[in-house]
Design a protein around this motif. Structure first.
Motif, PDB file in Angstrom:
ATOM      1  N   PHE A  53       0.834  -1.211   0.000  1.00  0.00           N
ATOM      2  CA  PHE A  53       0.000   0.000   0.000  1.00  0.00           C
ATOM      3  C   PHE A  53       0.861   1.251   0.000  1.00  0.00           C
ATOM      4  O   PHE A  53       1.825   1.366   0.760  1.00  0.00           O
ATOM      5  N   GLN A  54       0.489   2.200  -0.845  1.00  0.00           N
ATOM      6  CA  GLN A  54       1.125   3.518  -0.864  1.00  0.00           C
ATOM      7  C   GLN A  54       0.036   4.583  -0.861  1.00  0.00           C
ATOM      8  O   GLN A  54      -0.871   4.550  -1.703  1.00  0.00           O
ATOM      9  N   ARG A  55       0.137   5.494   0.075  1.00  0.00           N
ATOM     10  CA  ARG A  55      -0.859   6.570   0.172  1.00  0.00           C
ATOM     11  C   ARG A  55      -0.792   7.456  -1.078  1.00  0.00           C
ATOM     12  O   ARG A  55       0.285   7.840  -1.522  1.00  0.00           O
ATOM     13  N   ARG A  56      -1.975   7.792  -1.591  1.00  0.00           N
ATOM     14  CA  ARG A  56      -2.051   8.721  -2.709  1.00  0.00           C
ATOM     15  C   ARG A  56      -2.394  10.113  -2.185  1.00  0.00           C
ATOM     16  O   ARG A  56      -2.981  10.258  -1.121  1.00  0.00           O
ATOM     17  N   GLU A  91      -5.563  11.395   0.078  1.00  0.00           N
ATOM     18  CA  GLU A  91      -6.157  10.345   0.903  1.00  0.00           C
ATOM     19  C   GLU A  91      -5.895  10.622   2.381  1.00  0.00           C
ATOM     20  O   GLU A  91      -4.811  11.058   2.768  1.00  0.00           O
ATOM     21  N   VAL A  92      -6.894  10.360   3.204  1.00  0.00           N
ATOM     22  CA  VAL A  92      -6.786  10.532   4.644  1.00  0.00           C
ATOM     23  C   VAL A  92      -7.013   9.176   5.305  1.00  0.00           C
ATOM     24  O   VAL A  92      -8.009   8.501   5.027  1.00  0.00           O
ATOM     25  N   LEU A  93      -6.091   8.770   6.155  1.00  0.00           N
ATOM     26  CA  LEU A  93      -6.194   7.497   6.867  1.00  0.00           C
ATOM     27  C   LEU A  93      -6.773   7.777   8.252  1.00  0.00           C
ATOM     28  O   LEU A  93      -6.163   8.488   9.051  1.00  0.00           O
ATOM     29  N   LEU A  94      -7.950   7.215   8.523  1.00  0.00           N
ATOM     30  CA  LEU A  94      -8.663   7.572   9.753  1.00  0.00           C
ATOM     31  C   LEU A  94      -7.913   7.153  11.005  1.00  0.00           C
ATOM     32  O   LEU A  94      -7.935   7.864  12.011  1.00  0.00           O
ATOM     33  N   HIS A  95      -7.263   5.996  10.981  1.00  0.00           N
ATOM     34  CA  HIS A  95      -6.528   5.551  12.170  1.00  0.00           C
ATOM     35  C   HIS A  95      -5.241   6.352  12.327  1.00  0.00           C
ATOM     36  O   HIS A  95      -4.948   6.897  13.394  1.00  0.00           O
ATOM     37  N   ALA A  96      -4.474   6.468  11.243  1.00  0.00           N
ATOM     38  CA  ALA A  96      -3.170   7.111  11.329  1.00  0.00           C
ATOM     39  C   ALA A  96      -3.267   8.628  11.464  1.00  0.00           C
ATOM     40  O   ALA A  96      -2.461   9.242  12.157  1.00  0.00           O
ATOM     41  N   ASP A  97      -4.262   9.223  10.808  1.00  0.00           N
ATOM     42  CA  ASP A  97      -4.306  10.684  10.717  1.00  0.00           C
ATOM     43  C   ASP A  97      -5.303  11.349  11.660  1.00  0.00           C
ATOM     44  O   ASP A  97      -5.148  12.529  11.981  1.00  0.00           O
TER      45      ASP A  97
END
Length: 412
Positions: A75-78, A81-87
């Motif tokens: 997986f690579q963030r584009r 994109e917002v990651l709910l757990h990480a961000d």
């Protein structure tokens, strides 16, 4: 709830366990709730992307996929994109209804009418140690639209829309937030506020002297001059006075000519005197002007501080202060009446060298919302407003007490 979804199993179309979910991906739209665009699953030591479109059902203990095949590339963030757990989870958000920075302790996902899942709510209630993860006590989640998300998260700054929700807050509330924020959070808030120069200047006017100096220290001279150029003259003077000596001349030289001359003159007064407190935008009219002309003058004074227009003053043919008229009295008067027949004669005044105690005592004794400042010949040179006096006389430790929450219209 996101806390229940994390670490649950991802099941393929054949009923086989692929791995466990570690994050949920959303995009931030210009309007509406953020849609879930995908999941991040951990397969052994590899994290892979699962598109939301292949999720067949969402269960409390698992997510079932409509396909038996998964792209096994890492997986690579584009961008965007917002990651709910990480961000988001565990990070601070700006609560625009209470003007406070709060932590996101859990996140609510809801199925929309078209079947897509969206980020709909946030739980800002702290999870107590005796509750197991994923078993948060029941209480209402707050609507996602009540928050400005990802404060201080620079990776997603370009994905957000500036000033979408910060406009609900007053300049004083934004200043309080800046004083409570971390350095990355301050940078984030200021980046958004910077898109509105007038609001930015208002926010800097509300900051305490130390915080204002600290934030100016991180900006170049042209940037500082640009902020100060949008301030009222008295606040611009305070801001210039708070700069290091070697920097004052450089920033002063970058100000517009009229403001630079005014600020230079005001810098000669001690900050704790009437000259240091006064604003120079004051409405004064000849005694023989009519009430109608005075009302029009108030309408035309669009750049004057509204608080300074609570009263206007009359001057005699020699330019000396002769009377004072409250705005309400002016509106009630016959439009054709000369101001000398409406004004209260011989108003209370102070000279530029009066100290704060004298100023506060006079305004309290005579119930004044504004106090004119005159020179030795009784010519009007400025006006002190009640908010200027309160700023200087309220004890510093009172400013750090827990403020009462300010509630704003969510539709604002």
């Amino acid at each position: 709830m996101l806390s229940r979804l994390l670490r649950t199993a991802a099941i393929d179309a054949r009923g086989q366990r692929l791995g466990r979910l570690v994050d949920v991906i959303v995009r931030l739209p210009a309007a509406g709730y953020p849609p879930v665009t995908g999941l991040v699953a951990e397969l052994g030591r590899r994290r892979v992307f699962i598109p939301a479109a292949v999720v067949r059902t969402w269960q409390p203990d698992r997510v079932e996929l409509a396909s038996a095949r998964v792209d096994l590339r890492a997986f690579q963030r584009r961008e965007g994109e917002v990651l709910l757990h990480a961000d988001v989870l565990g990070h601070r958000l700006l609560d625009t209804t209470t003007a406070r920075l709060v932590h996101a302790h859990d996140i609510e996902l809801t199925a929309g009418p078209s079947g897509e899942w969206v980020l709909s709510g946030v739980d800002v209630h702290r999870l107590r140690w005796l509750h197991r993860p994923g078993h948060h006590p029941r209480h209402p989640f707050r609507d996602w639209h009540a928050f400005e998300p990802l404060i201080g998260h620079q990776a997603s700054l370009r994905a957000r829309h500036p000033l979408t929700r910060l406009r609900r807050l007053r300049a004083a509330e934004l200043a309080d937030l800046l004083e409570a924020a971390s350095a990355p959070e301050q940078l984030d808030i200021l980046t958004q506020v910077h898109t509105d120069p007038e609001l930015e200047a208002d926010v800097f006017e509300e900051l305490d002297e130390d915080q204002q100096s600290h934030l100016f220290a991180g900006r170049g001279d042209p940037e500082v001059a640009d902020v100060i150029a949008h301030m009222r003259a008295d606040d611009a003077t305070d801001a210039i006075a708070g700069l290091p000596q070697d920097r004052r001349r450089r920033v002063l030289a970058l100000l517009p000519d009229e403001l630079r001359v005014t600020v230079t003159n005001l810098l000669h007064y001690h900050a704790a005197t009437a000259g240091g407190l006064m604003g120079v935008d004051v409405l004064a009219l000849p005694e023989d002007a009519t009430a109608r002309q005075a009302v029009q003058a108030v309408r035309d004074a669009t750049t004057t501080q509204p608080e300074a227009l609570a009263n206007l003053y009359t001057v005699d043919p020699g330019g000396r202060v002769a009377g004072a008229i409250g705005l309400v009295s002016l509106l009630r008067a016959d439009p054709a009446a000369p101001l000398r027949t409406i004004a209260e004669p011989d108003p209370v005044t102070v000279t530029a060298h009066a100290d704060q105690i004298e100023i506060a005592t006079l305004m309290a004794d005579y119930n004044l919302s504004t106090l004119p400042v005159v020179d030795e010949d009784c010519h009007l040179i400025g006006v002190i407003t009640i908010d200027d006096v309160l700023d200087e006389t309220i004890p510093a430790n009172w400013r750090h007490r827990e403020p009462a929450p300010h509630h704003h219209n969510a539709a604002a």
